[in-house]
Design a protein around this motif. Structure first.
Motif, PDB file in Angstrom:
ATOM      1  N   HIS A  20       1.133   5.640  -2.766  1.00  0.00           N
ATOM      2  CA  HIS A  20       0.422   6.240  -1.647  1.00  0.00           C
ATOM      3  C   HIS A  20      -1.074   6.384  -1.940  1.00  0.00           C
ATOM      4  O   HIS A  20      -1.909   6.045  -1.099  1.00  0.00           O
ATOM      5  CB  HIS A  20       1.039   7.600  -1.307  1.00  0.00           C
ATOM      6  N   ASP A  21      -1.408   6.878  -3.128  1.00  0.00           N
ATOM      7  CA  ASP A  21      -2.802   7.200  -3.431  1.00  0.00           C
ATOM      8  C   ASP A  21      -3.586   6.060  -4.070  1.00  0.00           C
ATOM      9  O   ASP A  21      -4.775   5.913  -3.806  1.00  0.00           O
ATOM     10  CB  ASP A  21      -2.864   8.424  -4.345  1.00  0.00           C
ATOM     11  N   ARG A  24      -2.555   2.510  -1.893  1.00  0.00           N
ATOM     12  CA  ARG A  24      -2.950   2.797  -0.505  1.00  0.00           C
ATOM     13  C   ARG A  24      -1.945   2.286   0.518  1.00  0.00           C
ATOM     14  O   ARG A  24      -2.309   1.812   1.589  1.00  0.00           O
ATOM     15  CB  ARG A  24      -4.339   2.230  -0.198  1.00  0.00           C
TER      16      ARG A  24
END
Length: 130
Positions: A20-21, A24
């Motif tokens: 997620h981080d 992306r």
């Protein structure tokens, strides 16, 4: 068992956070990959715990048919949730073939690492009690 459960939970959250981080991916995509990884680790750990109780080198024993059936059912339900309209209810997306390979590889490596740790813990406790 507690160590494996906590380790699996932390690893799954870290796996989600990575996709997620850092990669992306969308929230649903990262959640799907973390969920797949969690299910694979859970199935592999079930077989690992079976190996602790078993004194046989045979992989498919008659006594293990329920575990094999439960594992196959878990895999089937995972596929149903990922690739049918149910995925909109759970807000999941089906991983690509490459993502399946990546997630499965990471899950196997994680399980192997924890199996080594578990083996050392068991050996250590056996030495301490003797």
């Amino acid at each position: 068992i507690i160590t494996i459960g906590v380790g699996t939970g932390i690893f799954t959250l870290a796996f989600f956070s990575y996709f997620h981080d850092f990669v992306r991916f969308e929230h649903e995509h990262a959640r799907s990959l973390a969920y797949v990884c969690f299910v694979i680790i859970a199935i592999l750990n079930a077989f690992g715990f079976r190996a602790l109780r078993s004194h046989s080198n045979s992989f498919f024993r008659k006594e293990d048919m329920l575990l094999i059936g439960a594992s196959l059912t878990s895999c089937a339900l995972l596929l149903v949730v990922l690739y049918t309209p149910l995925n909109s209810i759970f807000e999941l997306v089906g991983p690509s073939a490459g993502e399946w390979l990546y997630v499965a590889g990471v899950a196997v490596l994680f399980t192997a690492l924890f199996s080594l740790i578990k083996g050392r813990m068991i050996k250590g406790s056996a030495i301490a009690t003797s």
